[in-house]
Design a protein around this motif. Structure first.
Motif, short mmCIF file in Angstrom:
data_model
loop_
_atom_site.label_atom_id
_atom_site.label_comp_id
_atom_site.label_asym_id
_atom_site.label_seq_id
_atom_site.Cartn_x
_atom_site.Cartn_y
_atom_site.Cartn_z
N SER A 73 0.81 -1.22 0.00
CA SER A 73 0.00 0.00 0.00
C SER A 73 0.84 1.27 0.00
O SER A 73 0.37 2.33 -0.44
CB SER A 73 -0.97 0.01 1.18
N GLU A 74 2.09 1.19 0.46
CA GLU A 74 2.96 2.37 0.49
C GLU A 74 3.89 2.43 -0.73
O GLU A 74 4.81 3.26 -0.76
CB GLU A 74 3.78 2.39 1.77
N ALA A 75 3.66 1.60 -1.73
CA ALA A 75 4.48 1.62 -2.94
C ALA A 75 4.22 2.90 -3.73
O ALA A 75 3.14 3.49 -3.65
CB ALA A 75 4.17 0.40 -3.81
N ALA A 76 5.22 3.31 -4.46
CA ALA A 76 5.08 4.47 -5.35
C ALA A 76 5.54 4.06 -6.75
O ALA A 76 6.53 3.35 -6.90
CB ALA A 76 5.93 5.63 -4.85
N VAL A 77 4.78 4.49 -7.75
CA VAL A 77 5.13 4.18 -9.13
C VAL A 77 5.35 5.49 -9.89
O VAL A 77 4.50 6.38 -9.87
CB VAL A 77 4.00 3.37 -9.84
N THR A 78 6.50 5.60 -10.52
CA THR A 78 6.82 6.75 -11.35
C THR A 78 6.93 6.27 -12.78
O THR A 78 7.69 5.34 -13.07
CB THR A 78 8.16 7.38 -10.91
N ALA A 79 6.16 6.86 -13.66
CA ALA A 79 6.21 6.50 -15.08
C ALA A 79 6.95 7.61 -15.83
O ALA A 79 6.61 8.79 -15.71
CB ALA A 79 4.81 6.33 -15.65
N GLU A 80 7.95 7.19 -16.57
CA GLU A 80 8.69 8.12 -17.44
C GLU A 80 8.30 7.77 -18.87
O GLU A 80 8.52 6.65 -19.33
CB GLU A 80 10.19 7.93 -17.26
N VAL A 81 7.69 8.72 -19.56
CA VAL A 81 7.25 8.49 -20.94
C VAL A 81 8.10 9.36 -21.85
O VAL A 81 8.04 10.59 -21.78
CB VAL A 81 5.75 8.82 -21.12
N GLY A 82 8.89 8.70 -22.67
CA GLY A 82 9.74 9.41 -23.63
C GLY A 82 9.09 9.41 -25.00
O GLY A 82 8.39 8.48 -25.37
N ILE A 83 9.33 10.47 -25.74
CA ILE A 83 8.85 10.57 -27.12
C ILE A 83 10.04 10.94 -27.99
O ILE A 83 10.88 11.75 -27.60
CB ILE A 83 7.70 11.58 -27.27
N GLY A 84 10.13 10.32 -29.14
CA GLY A 84 11.23 10.62 -30.05
C GLY A 84 10.87 10.24 -31.48
O GLY A 84 9.86 9.59 -31.73
N LYS A 85 11.70 10.66 -32.38
CA LYS A 85 11.49 10.37 -33.80
C LYS A 85 11.68 8.88 -34.06
O LYS A 85 12.56 8.24 -33.49
CB LYS A 85 12.47 11.17 -34.67
N GLN A 86 10.83 8.35 -34.92
CA GLN A 86 10.97 6.99 -35.40
C GLN A 86 10.53 7.00 -36.86
O GLN A 86 9.34 7.17 -37.14
CB GLN A 86 10.13 6.01 -34.59
N GLY A 87 11.49 6.85 -37.75
CA GLY A 87 11.16 6.95 -39.17
C GLY A 87 10.62 8.34 -39.48
O GLY A 87 11.18 9.35 -39.07
N GLU A 88 9.49 8.37 -40.15
CA GLU A 88 8.86 9.65 -40.50
C GLU A 88 7.98 10.19 -39.37
O GLU A 88 7.53 11.32 -39.44
CB GLU A 88 8.01 9.47 -41.77
#
Length: 137
Positions: A73-88
Motif C-alpha cells: 500500500s505504500e508503494a510508489a510508481v513513477t512513469a517516465e514516458v519518452g517521445i522521439g522520432k521513429q522513421g517519418e
C-alpha cells in the motif's frame, strides 16, 4: 470486453489547445514541451499518459499484492514516458520505476511487479507496441 467504465475526453487544437473530460473534472490547457519546440506552459499528452499509467500500475500492484497477502500500500510508481522520432513519425518508450516498501524482499517485489505488468490495462495496451522497462527501486 464489456466496459465497466468509459472515460470521455475531447482535445481541441492538438498540443496547443485544451483537453476537457465529459464530466468537467479535467479541464486543462495543453502545450508542447520546450524540447519539442513548444512553450512548455501547459500540460502535454506524455505527462497525461505518464500520470495515468503510474496510477493504473499502482492499482494493479495493489491488486496482486492483496492476492499474495503482501502489503504494498505504500508503494510508489513513477512513469517516465519518452517521445522521439521513429522513421517519418514519432514513437514512445516507457520506464516504470516502482519503489516498494522496505518490508517487501527483492524476490517477492520482482514477482509482484511482473504480475502487475500482466494485470495492468496500460501494460496490456502497450505490450508489443512500445518498449516498457520495469525498474524496482
Amino acid at each position: 470486453m464489456d466496459a465497466l467504465y468509459t472515460a470521455v475526453a475531447t482535445a481541441t487544437h492538438g498540443r496547443d489547445g485544451r483537453a476537457v473530460t465529459s464530466d468537467g473534472k479535467l479541464d486543462l490547457g495543453l502545450s508542447a514541451p520546450v524540447e519539442l519546440g513548444g512553450n512548455g506552459e501547459g500540460t502535454n499528452p506524455e505527462q497525461l499518459f505518464a500520470a495515468g499509467y503510474a496510477a493504473c500500475f499502482g492499482s494493479a500492484l495493489g491488486l496482486v499484492g492483496r492476492a499474495a497477502k503482501v502489503d504494498v500500500s505504500e508503494a510508489a510508481v513513477t512513469a517516465e514516458v519518452g517521445i522521439g522520432k521513429q522513421g517519418e513519425g514519432f514513437a514512445l518508450a516507457v520506464t516504470l520505476r516502482v519503489e516498494l516498501p522496505d518490508a517487501v524482499d527483492q524476490e517477492t517485489g520482482r514477482k509482484l511487479v511482473e504480475q502487475a505488468h500482466q494485470v495492468c490495462p496500460y501494460s496490456n495496451a502497450t505490450r508489443g507496441n512500445i518498449p516498457v522497462e520495469l525498474v524496482i527501486e
